[in-house]
Design an enzyme around this catalytic site. Structure first.
Site, PDB file in Angstrom:
ATOM      1  N   HIS A   1       0.881  -1.170   0.000  1.00  0.00           N
ATOM      2  CA  HIS A   1       0.000   0.000   0.000  1.00  0.00           C
ATOM      3  C   HIS A   1       0.920   1.223   0.000  1.00  0.00           C
ATOM      4  O   HIS A   1       2.022   1.165   0.559  1.00  0.00           O
ATOM      5  CB  HIS A   1      -0.835  -0.058   1.285  1.00  0.00           C
ATOM      6  CG  HIS A   1      -1.878   1.007   1.405  1.00  0.00           C
ATOM      7  ND1 HIS A   1      -1.584   2.293   1.779  1.00  0.00           N
ATOM      8  CD2 HIS A   1      -3.214   0.970   1.224  1.00  0.00           C
ATOM      9  CE1 HIS A   1      -2.699   2.996   1.825  1.00  0.00           C
ATOM     10  NE2 HIS A   1      -3.707   2.217   1.488  1.00  0.00           N
TER      11      HIS A   1
ATOM     12  N   ASP B   1       3.675  -3.917   7.837  1.00  0.00           N
ATOM     13  CA  ASP B   1       2.408  -3.196   7.772  1.00  0.00           C
ATOM     14  C   ASP B   1       1.286  -4.204   8.052  1.00  0.00           C
ATOM     15  O   ASP B   1       0.956  -5.028   7.205  1.00  0.00           O
ATOM     16  CB  ASP B   1       2.270  -2.584   6.376  1.00  0.00           C
ATOM     17  CG  ASP B   1       0.922  -1.927   6.154  1.00  0.00           C
ATOM     18  OD1 ASP B   1       0.061  -1.983   7.056  1.00  0.00           O
ATOM     19  OD2 ASP B   1       0.724  -1.349   5.066  1.00  0.00           O
TER      20      ASP B   1
ATOM     21  N   GLN C   1      -3.974  -4.716   7.283  1.00  0.00           N
ATOM     22  CA  GLN C   1      -5.014  -5.637   6.804  1.00  0.00           C
ATOM     23  C   GLN C   1      -5.093  -6.919   7.619  1.00  0.00           C
ATOM     24  O   GLN C   1      -6.160  -7.519   7.735  1.00  0.00           O
ATOM     25  CB  GLN C   1      -4.768  -5.986   5.329  1.00  0.00           C
ATOM     26  CG  GLN C   1      -4.981  -4.820   4.383  1.00  0.00           C
ATOM     27  CD  GLN C   1      -6.398  -4.297   4.412  1.00  0.00           C
ATOM     28  OE1 GLN C   1      -7.355  -5.005   4.730  1.00  0.00           O
ATOM     29  NE2 GLN C   1      -6.572  -3.025   4.102  1.00  0.00           N
TER      30      GLN C   1
ATOM     31  N   CYS D   1      -4.753   2.410  -3.688  1.00  0.00           N
ATOM     32  CA  CYS D   1      -3.492   2.959  -3.161  1.00  0.00           C
ATOM     33  C   CYS D   1      -2.362   1.956  -3.320  1.00  0.00           C
ATOM     34  O   CYS D   1      -1.498   1.831  -2.436  1.00  0.00           O
ATOM     35  CB  CYS D   1      -3.605   3.375  -1.701  1.00  0.00           C
ATOM     36  SG  CYS D   1      -4.914   4.517  -1.368  1.00  0.00           S
TER      37      CYS D   1
HETATM   38  C1  PLP Z   1      -2.210  -2.422   3.734  1.00  0.00           C
HETATM   39  C2  PLP Z   1      -2.503  -1.046   4.229  1.00  0.00           C
HETATM   40  N1  PLP Z   1      -1.541  -0.341   4.811  1.00  0.00           N
HETATM   41  C3  PLP Z   1      -1.744   0.888   5.293  1.00  0.00           C
HETATM   42  C4  PLP Z   1      -2.961   1.507   5.187  1.00  0.00           C
HETATM   43  C5  PLP Z   1      -3.121   2.897   5.699  1.00  0.00           C
HETATM   44  O1  PLP Z   1      -3.976   3.001   6.755  1.00  0.00           O
HETATM   45  P1  PLP Z   1      -4.476   4.442   7.235  1.00  0.00           P
HETATM   46  O2  PLP Z   1      -5.024   5.107   6.013  1.00  0.00           O
HETATM   47  O3  PLP Z   1      -5.502   4.138   8.230  1.00  0.00           O
HETATM   48  O4  PLP Z   1      -3.326   5.162   7.795  1.00  0.00           O
HETATM   49  C6  PLP Z   1      -4.003   0.823   4.578  1.00  0.00           C
HETATM   50  C7  PLP Z   1      -5.330   1.470   4.423  1.00  0.00           C
HETATM   51  O5  PLP Z   1      -5.976   1.402   3.443  1.00  0.00           O
HETATM   52  C8  PLP Z   1      -3.764  -0.488   4.085  1.00  0.00           C
HETATM   53  O6  PLP Z   1      -4.732  -1.186   3.485  1.00  0.00           O
END
Ligand code: PLP
Lengths: 400, 133
Positions: A115, A191, A194, A357
């Site tokens: 992401h 990260d 998910q 994203c």
């Molecule tokens: C895999 C992953 N990482 C990071 C994020 C970012 O999260 P946030 O927008 O809550 O900071 C998301 C959100 O869509 C995500 O799906």
């Protein structure tokens, strides 16, 4: 606990004909969580770690208690849990704090499935510091191709990967990457945005040095995220952000940072949100996870089979259930994802269409126009999957 | 209902062939990050007026359909004419104004779908940018 009972905890899901399958973007929030946030603000609203009055004491207790709750969920120590404004901020904090030790020519390894939140902070740092960025590629089914990890070499200082893809649902073999990273003295930042909504995680056991997740994807409030750091890893990091609440004092004009986690919590933290997140994790901890996982897997199978039985649909992600979350993306020949999600929404089916994203992943998989993603949570049931499949038939009929 | 948003007139417009213009005096690329629409508008200009346009629209059906209307109605427009077209399309979607062109009438049904307005406006924004001095 039946699925109906799980569902009943979420007021918004009681709307007839409403099928929420956009959980990977934001999960719904149990009524008890919303109430806990409101109750905190109505009875214990004060800044934390700063005041001595009654409300301040209650706020401290609530905030520190929330940290203990998160720590327990991660099988971690409370001093390893940093509250942040979100998952993105948590990942940026790791990157910023690591920047000081990076030298031109050092390498950062990311995956093609990241992401943007776990990609752009590293790319920005690489530009500032003249670092090399190497990318672990993905296979056609979107799983990381770990067959050749030679890019994790002595130059490599950081490996930053997602625990699970927000597009394909594929779960990464973190222990394998931890082994590779630690063998060359690199740190591993994961990260978990998910993965965490689908059950407790022990990041230390996985071999991560840092693990980030978002409150709002974990049935909690917006505006809060968590950065877990292995105690030994956090202790060696300088602060990333500066402000109130994170220094013991100043030596002349040199700030003396507090120990973790306070060192990484500059400014007033999201107190009520932390309370809400703790309550959301209480709710999660009360679920029978083996049963929930079996339920999510059965729904995923139903959805995968339904998609496979329809013409012109390309599954984006693994077709099997091994090491995958109930996140299912697909592209429909001749139908743009945005048009499909619009028509599905008209039928009460909430999905997400677009690039999610994750532009590098879209490119790697040849998804110029993005894809449609249906992402499930423990409260989804067969009616949600079936509404999606019949809605899809309708939408394709309208568009073709 | 969206079933009338995706009426035949719009689908026919979206299905029309389009091609880039080469050579062109100016090429403008615009993106709609929400849905990933991308439009490229090429224009040949004479005395500030559009002589010919070409375009390539990668995106949703509404964006492609709007791009076809833009391409049909670009010739002869200068910066002011292109800006008027964009303003007219925006006013039609957002303020209940009459369509600035009869060809835009099929898009009236998009009025309640705010999140789709940008898809429709993108080609007109690109034309306005292509003609702006
Ligand atoms: C895999 C992953 N990482 C990071 C994020 C970012 O999260 P946030 O927008 O809550 O900071 C998301 C959100 O869509 C995500 O799906």
């Amino acid at each position: 606990m039946t699925i109906a009972a799980i569902r009943a905890a979420f007021p918004v899901l009681s709307r007839a004909g409403f099928h929420y399958l956009d959980n990977a973007a934001m999960a719904q929030c149990p009524g008890t969580v919303v109430k806990a946030v409101a109750a905190h603000d109505l009875t214990a609203r004060a800044n934390v770690h700063r005041g001595l009055h009654e409300l301040a004491r209650r706020a401290d207790e609530a905030y520190d208690g929330a940290r203990e709750r998160v720590a327990a969920f991660l099988s971690a120590g409370a001093d390893e849990v940093v509250f942040t404004g979100g998952c993105t901020l948590a990942l940026n904090i790791v990157a910023l704090a690591l920047e000081e030790r990076m030298q031109a020519g050092d390498r950062i390894v990311v995956s093609a499935a990241e992401h943007h939140s776990n990609l752009l902070p590293w790319l920005a740092m690489a530009r500032r510091k003249g670092l090399d960025v190497a990318v672990i590629p993905v296979n056609r089914d979107g799983r990381l191709d770990l067959s050749d990890l030679s890019m994790i070499d002595r130059r490599c200082k950081v490996v930053a990967v997602t625990h699970a893809s927000n597009v394909t649902g594929a779960v990464t073999d973190i222990p394998r990457l931890a082994g590779a990273a630690h063998a060359v003295g690199a740190v591993l930042a994961v990260d978990g945005a998910q993965r965490l909504p689908h059950g407790p995680v022990d990041p230390r056991e996985l071999g991560a040095d840092f693990y980030a997740f978002a409150g709002h994807k974990t049935y909690g409030p917006t505006g809060i995220g968590v950065l877990w750091g292995r105690r030994e890893a956090l202790e060696t990091l300088p602060p990333a952000l500066w402000g109130g609440g994170m220094v013991a004092g100043l030596d002349g004009d040199v700030p003396i940072p507090l120990d973790p986690p306070a060192r990484f919590e500059a400014g007033t933290p999201p107190v009520a949100q932390a309370v809400g997140l703790a309550r959301a994790l209480d709710w999660m901890a009360g679920l029978d996870w083996p049963a929930v996982r079996a339920h999510e897997a059965a729904l995923t199978r139903r959805l995968l089979d339904g998609l496979a039985g329809r013409d012109g649909i390309r599954l984006v992600g693994p077709a099997d259930l091994a090491d995958r979350l109930p996140v299912v993306s697909f592209a429909v020949e001749g139908c743009h994802p945005h048009d499909l999600s619009h028509l599905l929404a008209e039928r009460g089916v909430a999905v997400r269409g677009g690039a999610h994203c994750a532009r590098p992943l879209m490119s790697a998989l040849g998804l110029d126009e993005g894809c449609v993603r249906a992402s499930l949570a423990p409260y989804n049931d067969e009616t949600d999957v079936d509404a999606l499949l019949s809605g899809l038939d309708h939408a394709i009929g309208v568009l073709r | 209902m969206s079933d009338d948003l995706y009426q035949q007139a719009i689908k026919d417009l979206a299905a029309r062939e389009s091609s880039r213009l080469d050579p062109a005096d100016v090429s403008v690329t615009l993106d709609n990050p929400l849905c990933g629409d991308r439009i490229v508008v090429d224009a040949r200009l004479s005395g500030g007026k559009v002589e010919a346009v070409g375009h390539a629209a990668k995106g949703c059906l509404l964006c492609k359909a709007a791009a076809a209307v833009m391409a049909d109605n670009a010739a002869g427009r200068d910066a002011q004419g292109a800006a008027e077209l964009l303003d007219g399309a925006r006013a039609m979607l957002k303020q209940g104004a009459e369509p600035p062109l009869p060809a835009l009438a099929p898009f009236l049904t998009a009025r309640p779908h705010k999140s789709r307005h940008d898809c429709i406006l993108l080609p007109f924004k690109a034309l306005a940018k292509a003609t702006s001095p």
